[in-house]
Design a protein around this motif. Sequence first.
Motif, short mmCIF file in Angstrom:
data_model
loop_
_atom_site.label_atom_id
_atom_site.label_comp_id
_atom_site.label_asym_id
_atom_site.label_seq_id
_atom_site.Cartn_x
_atom_site.Cartn_y
_atom_site.Cartn_z
N ARG A 200 46.18 4.45 125.74
CA ARG A 200 46.00 5.47 124.70
C ARG A 200 46.19 6.87 125.26
O ARG A 200 46.83 7.73 124.64
CB ARG A 200 44.60 5.33 124.09
CG ARG A 200 44.37 6.29 122.91
CD ARG A 200 43.03 6.06 122.26
NE ARG A 200 41.92 6.35 123.14
CZ ARG A 200 41.14 5.43 123.68
NH1 ARG A 200 41.35 4.14 123.45
NH2 ARG A 200 40.13 5.78 124.48
N GLU A 201 45.61 7.11 126.44
CA GLU A 201 45.75 8.42 127.07
C GLU A 201 47.20 8.72 127.41
O GLU A 201 47.67 9.86 127.28
CB GLU A 201 44.89 8.49 128.32
CG GLU A 201 43.40 8.47 128.03
CD GLU A 201 42.57 8.35 129.29
OE1 GLU A 201 43.18 8.17 130.38
OE2 GLU A 201 41.32 8.42 129.20
N GLN A 202 47.94 7.67 127.85
CA GLN A 202 49.36 7.86 128.14
C GLN A 202 50.13 8.23 126.88
O GLN A 202 51.00 9.12 126.91
CB GLN A 202 49.93 6.57 128.75
CG GLN A 202 51.43 6.62 129.04
CD GLN A 202 51.79 7.65 130.09
OE1 GLN A 202 50.95 8.00 130.92
NE2 GLN A 202 53.00 8.14 130.06
N ALA A 203 49.81 7.56 125.78
CA ALA A 203 50.48 7.87 124.52
C ALA A 203 50.16 9.31 124.09
O ALA A 203 51.04 10.03 123.59
CB ALA A 203 50.03 6.89 123.43
N GLU A 204 48.92 9.73 124.32
CA GLU A 204 48.55 11.10 123.97
C GLU A 204 49.30 12.10 124.83
O GLU A 204 49.74 13.14 124.34
CB GLU A 204 47.03 11.28 124.14
CG GLU A 204 46.21 10.50 123.12
CD GLU A 204 44.73 10.60 123.41
OE1 GLU A 204 44.36 11.15 124.48
OE2 GLU A 204 43.92 10.13 122.57
N ARG A 205 49.43 11.77 126.14
CA ARG A 205 50.17 12.67 127.02
C ARG A 205 51.63 12.77 126.60
O ARG A 205 52.22 13.86 126.60
CB ARG A 205 50.06 12.20 128.47
CG ARG A 205 48.73 12.49 129.13
CD ARG A 205 48.82 12.32 130.64
NE ARG A 205 49.13 10.94 131.00
CZ ARG A 205 48.20 10.00 131.22
NH1 ARG A 205 46.91 10.30 131.10
NH2 ARG A 205 48.55 8.78 131.57
N GLU A 206 52.22 11.62 126.26
CA GLU A 206 53.61 11.64 125.82
C GLU A 206 53.78 12.45 124.54
O GLU A 206 54.75 13.19 124.38
CB GLU A 206 54.10 10.20 125.60
CG GLU A 206 54.22 9.39 126.89
CD GLU A 206 54.62 7.95 126.64
OE1 GLU A 206 54.68 7.57 125.45
OE2 GLU A 206 54.85 7.22 127.62
N GLU A 207 52.81 12.31 123.63
CA GLU A 207 52.88 13.08 122.39
C GLU A 207 52.75 14.57 122.68
O GLU A 207 53.45 15.41 122.09
CB GLU A 207 51.76 12.63 121.44
CG GLU A 207 51.72 13.37 120.11
CD GLU A 207 52.97 13.15 119.28
OE1 GLU A 207 53.26 14.01 118.43
OE2 GLU A 207 53.66 12.14 119.50
N GLU A 208 51.85 14.91 123.60
CA GLU A 208 51.70 16.32 123.98
C GLU A 208 52.99 16.85 124.60
O GLU A 208 53.38 18.00 124.36
CB GLU A 208 50.54 16.47 124.96
CG GLU A 208 49.17 16.24 124.33
CD GLU A 208 48.07 16.29 125.36
OE1 GLU A 208 48.39 16.40 126.57
OE2 GLU A 208 46.89 16.20 124.97
N GLU A 209 53.64 16.01 125.43
CA GLU A 209 54.89 16.43 126.05
C GLU A 209 55.98 16.64 125.00
O GLU A 209 56.77 17.59 125.08
CB GLU A 209 55.34 15.39 127.08
CG GLU A 209 54.44 15.34 128.32
CD GLU A 209 54.82 14.20 129.25
OE1 GLU A 209 55.75 13.43 128.89
OE2 GLU A 209 54.19 14.06 130.32
N ARG A 210 56.03 15.72 124.01
CA ARG A 210 57.01 15.89 122.93
C ARG A 210 56.74 17.17 122.16
O ARG A 210 57.67 17.93 121.83
CB ARG A 210 56.98 14.68 122.00
CG ARG A 210 57.64 13.44 122.56
CD ARG A 210 57.85 12.40 121.48
NE ARG A 210 56.60 11.89 120.97
CZ ARG A 210 55.95 10.83 121.48
NH1 ARG A 210 56.48 10.19 122.51
NH2 ARG A 210 54.82 10.42 120.96
N GLU A 211 55.47 17.42 121.86
CA GLU A 211 55.12 18.63 121.13
C GLU A 211 55.45 19.87 121.95
O GLU A 211 55.93 20.88 121.41
CB GLU A 211 53.64 18.62 120.76
CG GLU A 211 53.27 17.56 119.73
CD GLU A 211 51.79 17.55 119.42
OE1 GLU A 211 51.04 18.31 120.10
OE2 GLU A 211 51.38 16.81 118.51
#
Length: 288
Positions: A200-211
């Motif tokens: 979940r944290e990895q997905a959040e990091r990836e989303e933050e990177e996309r944003e």
Amino acid sequence: MDFEDAADELYAAPAADFIATRNQLAKQLKADGDQLGSTRLKALRKPTVAAWVANLLARQRPDDLDDLLALGDEFREATADLDGDRLRELTPRRHQVIDGLVRAATELAGEQGQKLSADVGQKLRETLDAALIDPAAGDAVREGRLSSALRHVGFGVVDESGEPSNVTPLTDDRRRAAQERRKAAKAHEDEESAAAKAEREQAEREEEEREAAIRAEAQQELEDAVAAAEQAEATVEELDAQLTEAQEALEEARETVRRVTAELDEARKAARDRQKESREARKRYNRL
């Protein structure tokens, strides 16, 4: 002063002074070297009367507005639990809090010489209701930088009048079942494995990177637009200077034409006088 401070000051200004204040603050940001902030500030829209009075309320009655947002949290919890009794209990408070805020806003606006029409009052009421219903709308109202009134259509199990809709009062069995579901969900959350949390944290990091990438792209587009605008402004200044030089040269040429014309007229007159004197001298000679 940075962009955020300038934006706060802009939306705190009287509605009638918005344009003048925006121009002054944008000029100050540009003078301070913040061209990007100046351009962003110029793009901010003048608030409608309803938005302006909502912004005024956010600045002058922040605690009362926080009470409204907290009440919205209670509404969402009761709705999620299908707790009809709780919704019926909260609904009168919803009306009381919004009515109180509208009265306070009317008084604050009156102190600044702004009388609220019935239409503006209704739009303010809709804006406050949207703030209660929707957390994002609540954050926008609380920030105090609205340019337009807000409106929310529907609140799940609450109808347009604010009364519970399609909600059946909970029986003891259903209430116990709901409580057990909440306990089970909490236990499941506590027992999540480290691997699931890491995923979940990895997905959040990836989303933050996309944003972040999207923000960086938007920032670059904005900077490119600012650079293009500055280049266009420089071109205008250069052409304006060329026009001024051409106008000065034209005026100088006109002055030369006027001077030469005058000298030519004088020369022609002198030539006519010499010719006349020559004819008279010839006549005197012939008489001798």
